[in-house]
Design a protein around this motif. Structure first.
Motif, PDB file in Angstrom:
ATOM      1  N   LEU A 177       0.823  -1.212   0.000  1.00 44.68           N
ATOM      2  CA  LEU A 177       0.000   0.000   0.000  1.00 44.68           C
ATOM      3  C   LEU A 177       0.860   1.266   0.000  1.00 44.68           C
ATOM      4  O   LEU A 177       0.469   2.286  -0.567  1.00 44.68           O
ATOM      5  CB  LEU A 177      -0.906   0.018   1.230  1.00 44.68           C
ATOM      6  CG  LEU A 177      -2.184  -0.823   1.145  1.00 44.68           C
ATOM      7  CD1 LEU A 177      -2.847  -0.907   2.506  1.00 44.68           C
ATOM      8  CD2 LEU A 177      -3.142  -0.230   0.119  1.00 44.68           C
ATOM      9  N   ALA A 178       2.011   1.184   0.617  1.00 51.01           N
ATOM     10  CA  ALA A 178       2.904   2.344   0.677  1.00 51.01           C
ATOM     11  C   ALA A 178       3.725   2.509  -0.596  1.00 51.01           C
ATOM     12  O   ALA A 178       4.495   3.455  -0.730  1.00 51.01           O
ATOM     13  CB  ALA A 178       3.828   2.231   1.883  1.00 51.01           C
ATOM     14  N   GLY A 179       3.581   1.578  -1.549  1.00 48.00           N
ATOM     15  CA  GLY A 179       4.329   1.664  -2.801  1.00 48.00           C
ATOM     16  C   GLY A 179       5.747   1.142  -2.694  1.00 48.00           C
ATOM     17  O   GLY A 179       6.554   1.333  -3.606  1.00 48.00           O
ATOM     18  N   GLU A 180       6.081   0.449  -1.596  1.00 44.63           N
ATOM     19  CA  GLU A 180       7.429  -0.073  -1.399  1.00 44.63           C
ATOM     20  C   GLU A 180       7.578  -1.503  -1.909  1.00 44.63           C
ATOM     21  O   GLU A 180       8.685  -2.043  -1.941  1.00 44.63           O
ATOM     22  CB  GLU A 180       7.777  -0.027   0.091  1.00 44.63           C
ATOM     23  CG  GLU A 180       7.764   1.387   0.679  1.00 44.63           C
ATOM     24  CD  GLU A 180       7.887   1.383   2.190  1.00 44.63           C
ATOM     25  OE1 GLU A 180       8.205   0.297   2.754  1.00 44.63           O
ATOM     26  OE2 GLU A 180       7.632   2.420   2.822  1.00 44.63           O
ATOM     27  N   LEU A 181       6.467  -2.144  -2.283  1.00 38.75           N
ATOM     28  CA  LEU A 181       6.478  -3.529  -2.753  1.00 38.75           C
ATOM     29  C   LEU A 181       5.575  -3.597  -3.977  1.00 38.75           C
ATOM     30  O   LEU A 181       4.401  -3.220  -3.909  1.00 38.75           O
ATOM     31  CB  LEU A 181       5.960  -4.460  -1.648  1.00 38.75           C
ATOM     32  CG  LEU A 181       6.236  -5.949  -1.779  1.00 38.75           C
ATOM     33  CD1 LEU A 181       7.736  -6.228  -1.770  1.00 38.75           C
ATOM     34  CD2 LEU A 181       5.551  -6.699  -0.635  1.00 38.75           C
ATOM     35  N   GLU A 182       6.114  -4.085  -5.087  1.00 36.49           N
ATOM     36  CA  GLU A 182       5.383  -3.972  -6.350  1.00 36.49           C
ATOM     37  C   GLU A 182       4.224  -4.946  -6.472  1.00 36.49           C
ATOM     38  O   GLU A 182       3.340  -4.751  -7.308  1.00 36.49           O
ATOM     39  CB  GLU A 182       6.333  -4.176  -7.529  1.00 36.49           C
ATOM     40  CG  GLU A 182       6.947  -5.563  -7.601  1.00 36.49           C
ATOM     41  CD  GLU A 182       7.891  -5.710  -8.774  1.00 36.49           C
ATOM     42  OE1 GLU A 182       7.475  -6.260  -9.804  1.00 36.49           O
ATOM     43  OE2 GLU A 182       9.042  -5.250  -8.660  1.00 36.49           O
ATOM     44  N   ALA A 183       4.187  -6.003  -5.665  1.00 40.09           N
ATOM     45  CA  ALA A 183       3.116  -6.986  -5.829  1.00 40.09           C
ATOM     46  C   ALA A 183       2.863  -7.731  -4.525  1.00 40.09           C
ATOM     47  O   ALA A 183       3.745  -7.844  -3.668  1.00 40.09           O
ATOM     48  CB  ALA A 183       3.483  -7.987  -6.923  1.00 40.09           C
ATOM     49  N   ILE A 184       1.625  -8.216  -4.383  1.00 41.06           N
ATOM     50  CA  ILE A 184       1.270  -9.191  -3.361  1.00 41.06           C
ATOM     51  C   ILE A 184       0.694 -10.399  -4.105  1.00 41.06           C
ATOM     52  O   ILE A 184       0.408 -10.305  -5.305  1.00 41.06           O
ATOM     53  CB  ILE A 184       0.255  -8.615  -2.349  1.00 41.06           C
ATOM     54  CG1 ILE A 184      -1.010  -8.115  -3.071  1.00 41.06           C
ATOM     55  CG2 ILE A 184       0.884  -7.516  -1.515  1.00 41.06           C
ATOM     56  CD1 ILE A 184      -2.112  -7.663  -2.119  1.00 41.06           C
ATOM     57  N   LEU A 213      -0.710  -0.102  -7.400  1.00 37.79           N
ATOM     58  CA  LEU A 213      -2.016   0.425  -7.016  1.00 37.79           C
ATOM     59  C   LEU A 213      -2.563   1.370  -8.082  1.00 37.79           C
ATOM     60  O   LEU A 213      -1.814   2.085  -8.749  1.00 37.79           O
ATOM     61  CB  LEU A 213      -1.907   1.174  -5.688  1.00 37.79           C
ATOM     62  CG  LEU A 213      -1.393   0.345  -4.499  1.00 37.79           C
ATOM     63  CD1 LEU A 213      -1.253   1.241  -3.281  1.00 37.79           C
ATOM     64  CD2 LEU A 213      -2.328  -0.819  -4.208  1.00 37.79           C
ATOM     65  N   ASN A 214      -3.889   1.383  -8.228  1.00 38.22           N
ATOM     66  CA  ASN A 214      -4.531   2.350  -9.111  1.00 38.22           C
ATOM     67  C   ASN A 214      -4.407   3.743  -8.520  1.00 38.22           C
ATOM     68  O   ASN A 214      -4.303   3.923  -7.303  1.00 38.22           O
ATOM     69  CB  ASN A 214      -6.017   2.004  -9.292  1.00 38.22           C
ATOM     70  CG  ASN A 214      -6.220   0.711 -10.045  1.00 38.22           C
ATOM     71  OD1 ASN A 214      -5.399   0.338 -10.879  1.00 38.22           O
ATOM     72  ND2 ASN A 214      -7.299   0.012  -9.742  1.00 38.22           N
ATOM     73  N   GLU A 215      -4.477   4.738  -9.402  1.00 37.77           N
ATOM     74  CA  GLU A 215      -4.351   6.123  -8.931  1.00 37.77           C
ATOM     75  C   GLU A 215      -5.432   6.477  -7.921  1.00 37.77           C
ATOM     76  O   GLU A 215      -5.201   7.227  -6.972  1.00 37.77           O
ATOM     77  CB  GLU A 215      -4.420   7.082 -10.123  1.00 37.77           C
ATOM     78  CG  GLU A 215      -3.194   7.062 -11.015  1.00 37.77           C
ATOM     79  CD  GLU A 215      -3.312   8.070 -12.141  1.00 37.77           C
ATOM     80  OE1 GLU A 215      -2.980   9.254 -11.895  1.00 37.77           O
ATOM     81  OE2 GLU A 215      -3.754   7.692 -13.238  1.00 37.77           O
ATOM     82  N   GLU A 216      -6.644   5.939  -8.106  1.00 37.58           N
ATOM     83  CA  GLU A 216      -7.745   6.304  -7.216  1.00 37.58           C
ATOM     84  C   GLU A 216      -7.522   5.806  -5.795  1.00 37.58           C
ATOM     85  O   GLU A 216      -8.130   6.320  -4.855  1.00 37.58           O
ATOM     86  CB  GLU A 216      -9.069   5.778  -7.754  1.00 37.58           C
ATOM     87  CG  GLU A 216      -9.217   4.267  -7.713  1.00 37.58           C
ATOM     88  CD  GLU A 216     -10.618   3.821  -8.122  1.00 37.58           C
ATOM     89  OE1 GLU A 216     -11.343   4.615  -8.746  1.00 37.58           O
ATOM     90  OE2 GLU A 216     -10.982   2.671  -7.809  1.00 37.58           O
ATOM     91  N   THR A 217      -6.646   4.810  -5.624  1.00 39.46           N
ATOM     92  CA  THR A 217      -6.399   4.268  -4.289  1.00 39.46           C
ATOM     93  C   THR A 217      -5.792   5.326  -3.370  1.00 39.46           C
ATOM     94  O   THR A 217      -5.961   5.265  -2.142  1.00 39.46           O
ATOM     95  CB  THR A 217      -5.470   3.038  -4.372  1.00 39.46           C
ATOM     96  OG1 THR A 217      -6.035   2.090  -5.272  1.00 39.46           O
ATOM     97  CG2 THR A 217      -5.304   2.380  -3.018  1.00 39.46           C
ATOM     98  N   ALA A 218      -5.098   6.305  -3.944  1.00 47.95           N
ATOM     99  CA  ALA A 218      -4.511   7.376  -3.130  1.00 47.95           C
ATOM    100  C   ALA A 218      -5.567   8.112  -2.322  1.00 47.95           C
ATOM    101  O   ALA A 218      -5.296   8.643  -1.241  1.00 47.95           O
ATOM    102  CB  ALA A 218      -3.754   8.363  -4.023  1.00 47.95           C
TER     103      ALA A 218
END
Length: 577
Positions: A383-390, A397-402
């Motif tokens: 979620l923090a953008g530090e890991l590219e995949a789960i 993440l999609n832009e709207e997730t911000a």
């Protein structure tokens, strides 16, 4: 696969009259996958490490009975362990070995760089070995169904997107209908370019349809890949029904018809709606909701003439009826959330239930967790953008997730691991850079929802709060097959748009729904992914035991808040004490 399973597959194919076999290595198995022996234990004769082993064995056991094909990457096979050696030249010795072993034809991975493909074909045809001089080479092409599917699939397949192709799609990426039209143009141009290139034999093409037929039908007709058929009493061309609207011109391939035939193809069937949407082919669907999902009774069965005719191609690409626009092939591909009755529902990329990464990459991404807190940390980093995949999403993440990132971080911090979500949207213009989609001059709406894994003990308490709120619908289930919902018989539209219509002032499009059938289908897949993740590790290791324990305890819960005009209502409910 071991010999036992391979023998059974080939014997079954032979019994069914299947003679064309595509011999693939596939993804390396995880632990004991595909190794079952005759008594249920593990077999020791796993001898098919490479595709050439399989080709050689088929020839040894069945002679020339089967026509055997092999795969090739025209841009080079991508191995994440050695990305610097992605090159057709690197793969060439292995391809030669497969041809010498007895392959009859070559089928390529999908591509969009037509120059790269033609250079590759020339490389093969002129190779000093001479093994490729006349062998059929079938290019693999994927019609473009949506911008998101294109980017996801090319990432998974490591196919390059030329800048010129990407630029044409970038301008329309928010409008699936426009993307499809541009995509038909792009793939048709690739087909025509390949057709114009000399070949020692007849040209053929392989289309990755992804269960979505219309774009393929347009390309077949545009490129004259199905020759005109002579009308007969059983399949006259004037029975083809097409949509009679100003912007629905006949495909290029219809230009050879005379005016009488062209007018005949313009006729409408008086029994069909003028603008049908989201109807699918079903057989005697019962219940009060049946008409919402079925084609007309006299059209919902077997085609009246051979499928492989030009008339039927026109019917699919331009027409009404069970093969035409009444079938959900789809205007807005369903993907993850959608109507489970649609042919397009489910794994839109065709890769099936998997982690979409190799064992080594999975370990590199997620390490060796031995405590629940370490799994929580994986979700928080994503979620923090530090890991590219789960494991449930190989994408960022999609832009709207911000817009709801803070709330999602709080949920995951509790150990409620989120795998899908969307914020509330109340009438944003369809060209909005973050939330917009669909044609211009429309307005789009979203109900907020979130889906997450939650420990069984927490679910007991949360369920009481959800049940007491009249604006909430929830769906929940676990790995044992238990299912719970407060409104299981209702289809919830969670995304919709209002657009200027052709025959009415406005039309409403609902590309995203959540309902019990769709949720149950995803529920099984979501828990299967826990199992796939567990298989990465040695059986009975601390990490494997943790993942099994977690899988058996968790519930997957989807919560929808219907008061979309209250932007924070869902999060206040979930995060409140």
């Amino acid at each position: 696969m071991n010999k036992l399973l391979v023998d059974k597959a080939l014997d079954d194919a032979k019994a069914l009259g299947i003679r064309n076999i595509l011999a693939l290595r596939g993804d390396p198995p995880m632990n004991d996958e595909y190794r079952e022996g005759p008594t249920g234990g593990l077999a020791d004769d796993v001898e098919f490490t490479w595709a050439v082993d399989l080709v050689r064995y088929i020839r040894e056991r069945h002679g020339d009975y089967f026509c055997v094909g092999v795969a090739v990457y025209p841009e080079g096979h991508a191995d994440e362990s050695y990305p610097e050696i992605q090159s057709p030249l690197h793969d060439l010795p292995y391809l030669i070995e497969k041809i010498v072993a007895g392959a009859d034809f070559i089928m390529t991975q999908l591509f969009f760089d037509v120059k790269a493909y033609l250079d590759f074909e020339k490389l093969l045809r002129t190779h000093p070995s001479g093994v490729f001089k006349s062998i059929p080479i079938i290019p693999g092409l994927m019609p473009i169904q949506s911008y998101g599917i294109l980017r996801r699939t090319t990432k998974l397949s490591h196919a390059k997107l030329p800048e010129e192709v990407l630029a044409r799609l970038e301008t329309v990426k928010g409008d699936d209908e426009a993307v499809k039209k541009v995509g038909v143009d792009i793939v048709s141009e690739i087909v025509e370019k390949i057709k114009d290139t000399p070949s020692p034999g007849r040209r053929g093409f392989h289309f990755y349809t992804l269960n979505l037929e219309k774009a393929v039908a347009f390309i077949l007709e545009r490129c004259n890949l199905i020759p005109p058929s002579t009308p007969t009493s059983s399949s006259p061309i004037d029975t083809v029904a097409v949509e009679d609207t100003d912007d629905c011109s006949l495909p290029n391939g219809a230009n050879g018809l005379n005016n009488e035939d062209r007018m005949a193809m313009r006729r409408r069937l008086s029994s069909v709606n003028s603008d049908p949407h989201n109807l699918v082919i079903v057989d005697n669907l019962a219940g009060s909701r049946a008409r919402a999902f079925e084609a007309l009774a006299d059209e919902a069965g077997i085609p009246k003439e051979s499928v492989n005719t030009r008339a039927n191609t026109l019917a699919i690409s331009e027409g009404q009826g069970s093969l035409g626009r009444e079938a959900t092939w789809d205007d807005y591909p369903n993907g993850r959330w959608g109507d489970a009755r649609s042919p397009a529902y489910g794994e839109i990329d065709g890769y099936g239930v998997s982690l979409h990464v190799s064992i080594s990459q999975a370990i590199k991404l997620w390490g060796y967790p031995t405590k629940r807190e370490e799994i929580t940390d994986i979700f928080l980093k994503h979620l923090a953008g530090e890991l590219e995949a789960i494991p449930w999403s190989e994408e960022g993440l999609n832009e709207e997730t911000a817009d709801i990132q803070s709330e999602l971080l709080q949920l995951n911090g509790r150990g409620w691991w989120t795998v899908a979500s969307q914020p509330a949207v109340n009438g944003v213009r369809s060209d909005n850079m973050v939330f917009g989609w669909g044609p211009k001059n429309g307005f789009v709406f979203q109900k907020p929802f979130v889906e997450f894994f939650i420990p069984a003990s927490d679910w007991k308490h949360l369920r009481q709060r959800l049940t007491a709120d009249k604006d909430i619908t929830f769906y929940a289930g676990n790995s044992r097959g238990d299912f719970d919902s407060n409104n299981a018989d209702v289809v919830d539209s969670v995304t919709w748009g209002v657009f200027p219509g052709k025959e009415y002032r406005y039309r409403i499009v609902t590309p995203t729904i959540i309902e019990d059938m769709s949720f149950k289908a995803w529920l099984e897949e979501a828990f299967s992914i826990w199992g796939e993740w567990q298989r990465v590790y040695t059986p009975r290791s601390p990490t494997a035991r943790l993942l099994q324990e977690v899988r058996e305890d968790l519930w997957l819960v989807n919560v929808i808040h219907h008061a979309y005009v209250e932007k924070d209502a869902l999060w206040e409910l979930l995060l409140g004490d």
